[in-house]
Design a protein around this motif. Structure first.
Motif, mmCIF file in Angstrom:
data_model
loop_
_atom_site.group_PDB
_atom_site.id
_atom_site.type_symbol
_atom_site.label_atom_id
_atom_site.label_comp_id
_atom_site.label_asym_id
_atom_site.label_seq_id
_atom_site.Cartn_x
_atom_site.Cartn_y
_atom_site.Cartn_z
ATOM 1 N N LEU A 24 26.792 41.641 66.971
ATOM 2 C CA LEU A 24 27.864 40.644 67.009
ATOM 3 C C LEU A 24 29.077 41.165 67.761
ATOM 4 O O LEU A 24 29.780 40.413 68.449
ATOM 5 C CB LEU A 24 28.277 40.259 65.586
ATOM 6 C CG LEU A 24 27.607 39.030 64.966
ATOM 7 C CD1 LEU A 24 26.116 39.268 64.739
ATOM 8 C CD2 LEU A 24 28.288 38.679 63.639
ATOM 9 N N LYS B 207 34.004 36.002 64.779
ATOM 10 C CA LYS B 207 32.653 35.976 64.237
ATOM 11 C C LYS B 207 32.756 36.270 62.739
ATOM 12 O O LYS B 207 33.520 37.150 62.327
ATOM 13 C CB LYS B 207 31.763 37.042 64.889
ATOM 14 C CG LYS B 207 31.628 36.921 66.395
ATOM 15 C CD LYS B 207 30.593 35.888 66.789
ATOM 16 C CE LYS B 207 30.354 35.915 68.296
ATOM 17 N NZ LYS B 207 29.335 34.920 68.717
ATOM 18 N N ASP C 10 28.072 32.498 65.675
ATOM 19 C CA ASP C 10 29.458 32.609 65.222
ATOM 20 C C ASP C 10 29.530 32.910 63.728
ATOM 21 O O ASP C 10 30.488 33.544 63.265
ATOM 22 C CB ASP C 10 30.217 31.305 65.515
ATOM 23 C CG ASP C 10 30.442 31.104 67.000
ATOM 24 O OD1 ASP C 10 30.428 32.117 67.741
ATOM 25 O OD2 ASP C 10 30.611 29.947 67.422
#
Length: 668
Positions: A559, A507, A568
């Motif tokens: 995240l 990420k 992402d």
């Protein structure tokens, strides 16, 4: 500090010749020899003492080496000047001073404030003050995070202990002058939550107050001596002495005294600063004077420049502060209460840069989640008051040290660390090399996911009203934007490539300029503060792409812990960007009396063109900086970050909604 010594030695009244330099670091030796080409270079003190005949040795090494090196110098028949702190313990100080007395050699500590003009003038005025009532020594400073070339600075507690001797030895000296027959005794000492030191020192009937702080502002260093017939303030920052001598008890005295002091402050500050500028002073004030006194002592065998009692008492108080600092830690570094290091329980998240501005808030946010353990990877241990209970701290240089042990048992890595200062080499090591070695180690340790913290500055600059979003391409030529953005950009590219090659889940989060609305410092693109004037660039109604550090930490936590419901790539900004006027209002709230001047972009652009022309003349061969581009603010597509903010608010519920959304601007 060694370069400061070399510059001061050149200006001593007695002829001095530098004959040798010892340092295990080749780069440090070479840089010093550029300043002192007459010296020979050695890797160790032993090599220096064997090859060179010297009268005196200046010891400018880390404090834990001072005592042993001073003893070696004395054994070699050399007088020794020892930088502060003179020694870490009273026992070590006694060893050095006893050896100097036995060998009839001079030892001098780095107590140069005693030889500055304010100290000398204050000492000369003591008789006019009558019987002394109180002596106050105050020192406030801002810790340095990085040093020249991007090198890591000392931790805040180490920096505190490094400068502590200055206010201590000045206090002790004037207590001695005010009460010659007494003996200084440390009465009480308290350490504040962020390293503020407060101590009470008594000598006979005279009281001395010591206050040293990392947080107090403005940066200041002064000594105040109060007597029954007046007060003298010795200002070591500006090199001035402000006196208020006389009973000052009548009504006319009370009315006129502020004007007298204002006249002294303006006149003497102007003279002191002019003298420093016109004199081209390249070393600390007082160094030349204390060196001259040291050389006289060495040549004549007379009294040392600083008494042995002053040295011992200074070391004694500093040693007590060191012990007290150790007692302020909420728990031992590396130990999580109720959870032995290495025990398998819950999700283990490793955070690089976890002692920094964003990293620290992120660690606190992660610890709020049940079943989460946090391991912080940092180049140095945090100060005792910076330790977060429940966190395991591991000291590691990501670019150089082995990371296999640090990655053991880790489920997710959040990579916040990056070089923030220095040139290309510093960012190659602190950003690119660190990222590569971290991801390689994570892959070998079977880490599941990596969250890489990049920056909005890595994106291409878009014009013509096009919105910047997560699909905006990266900048094509990063070296035009300087080492920091180059390091961030190339680190993101490297992380994306390595994650694909190594099979790591990745990420990427790109925060805008980080703000803490609770302790508000303006972002660079808002403008520049000059004294009590703030020059705000642009239009008051234009928005600025920033993000509150608390909201950023909360979003990154999502995240980390909920990857399936998180994008992402995320450009991390406020869901509702503040206007520049709102940010300026925040600044004015924290700085009453601050004057603000607006500099519109149509005015800045021709100024920037002129500055480019000047740079091309004065800095030939170097790319000029376009100031207008620095302050250019693109338009952002905020749809994705608003979705994240809404999800955070829904997850937190009403009780935690304040943590899930950014703080509202001042006008809301």
């Amino acid at each position: 500090m060694a370069r400061q010594h070399v510059n001061a030695l050149r200006r001593c009244r007695r002829p001095v010749r530098l004959v040798g330099v010892a340092d295990p670091d080749t780069g440090s030796r070479d840089r010093l020899l550029e300043e002192a080409p007459t010296g020979a270079a050695f890797s160790t003190p032993g090599e220096l003492f064997e090859a060179v005949e010297a009268d005196a040795v200046h010891i400018c090494t880390p404090p834990d080496t001072h005592a042993d090196l001073a003893l070696r110098a004395l054994d070699a028949g050399c007088h020794a000047y020892v930088e502060k702190p003179f020694a870490e313990t009273v026992e070590d100080a006694h060893r050095v001073l006893d050896a100097a007395t036995t060998r009839k050699l001079c030892v001098c500590p780095g107590h140069q404030l005693l030889f500055e003009r304010p100290s000398k003038e204050t000492a000369a005025l003591l008789s006019a003050l009558g019987d002394l009532v109180q002596v106050e020594s105050f020192f406030s400073f801002r810790p340095v995070k990085t040093r020249a070339g991007g090198r890591l600075g000392l931790s805040p507690d180490q920096q505190l202990l490094d400068i502590l001797p200055h206010p201590v030895y000045v206090l002790l000296r004037f207590l001695e002058l005010g009460c010659p027959d007494g003996e200084a005794k440390l009465s009480t000492i308290e350490i504040g939550p962020a390293g503020t030191v407060q101590a009470l020192v008594r000598r006979g009937n005279l009281t001395g107050n010591l206050l040293v702080t990392l947080e107090g502002r403005p940066v200041d260093s002064h000594l105040r001596v109060v007597g029954c017939n007046g007060t003298v303030l010795a200002d070591y920052v500006r090199g001035t002495t402000i006196r208020a001598i006389g009973p000052g008890a009548s009504g006319i005295d009370k009315a006129l005294e502020p004007y007298r002091q204002a006249r002294q402050l303006m006149g003497r500050t102007t003279r002191a600063l002019t003298k420093r500028v016109m004199g081209g002073e390249r070393s600390y004030p007082g160094l030349v004077e204390i060196f001259d006194a040291f050389h006289v002592c060495a040549e004549t065998g007379g009294e040392p420049p600083v008494s042995h009692d002053n040295i011992l008492q200074t070391v004694e108080i500093c040693e007590e502060v060191t012990r007290s600092l150790g007692r302020t830690a909420p728990h031992a570094v590396g130990a999580a209460p109720g959870l032995p290091v290495g025990e398998e329980a819950g999700t283990l998240i490793a955070v690089t840069g976890g002692t920094g501005f964003l990293g620290r808030r992120l660690v606190q946010e992660l610890l709020r989640r049940p079943g989460v353990r946090v391991r912080v990877l940092a180049r140095r241990h945090p100060a005792p008051w910076e330790v977060i209970p429940g966190v395991e701290y591991v000291c590691a240089d990501l670019a150089r040290d082995s990371l296999q042990g640090a990655m053991s048992g880790v489920d997710v890595v959040v990579h916040c660390a990056a070089a923030t200062t220095g040139g290309w080499d510093a960012h190659q090591s602190g950003s690119l090399d660190a990222t590569e070695r971290l991801l390689q180690a994570a892959s070998k340790a079977n880490v599941q996911r990596v969250v890489h913290v990049s920056s909005l500055a890595v994106l291409s600059k878009l014009h013509g009203g096009e919105l910047v979003n997560e699909e905006t391409p990266l900048a094509p030529d990063s070296r035009q934007s300087g080492p920091y953005i180059w390091g961030k950009l190339e680190s993101e590219r490297l992380a994306a490539r390595l994650a694909e090659e190594l099979g790591l889940g990745l990420k990427i989060v790109r925060p805008g300029p980080l703000l803490d609305y609770g302790v508000f410092d303006p972002p660079g693109r808002l403008g520049k503060r000059v004294g009590n004037l703030f020059v705000a660039v642009g239009s008051p109604g234009h928005t600025l792409g920033v993000v509150d550090v608390g909201f950023a930490a909360n979003a990154i936590t999502r995240l980390v812990l909920d990857p399936g419901a998180s994008p992402d790539v995320l450009n991390l900004l406020e869901p509702r960007l503040p206007t520049k006027r709102e940010l300026v209002d925040r600044l004015k709230q924290r700085n009453p009396g601050l004057r603000v001047v607006w500099l519109p972009m149509p005015v800045l652009r021709p100024l920037s063109w002129f500055a480019i022309g000047v740079q091309k003349v004065l800095r030939r061969g170097q790319p000029p900086i376009d100031i207008a581009k620095v302050f250019y603010e693109p338009r952002f597509d905020l749809r994705l970050v608003r979705e994240v903010a809404a999800a955070l608010a829904a997850t937190e519920g009403e009780s935690g909604a304040d943590r899930a959304r950014p703080l509202a601007p001042a006008t809301e």
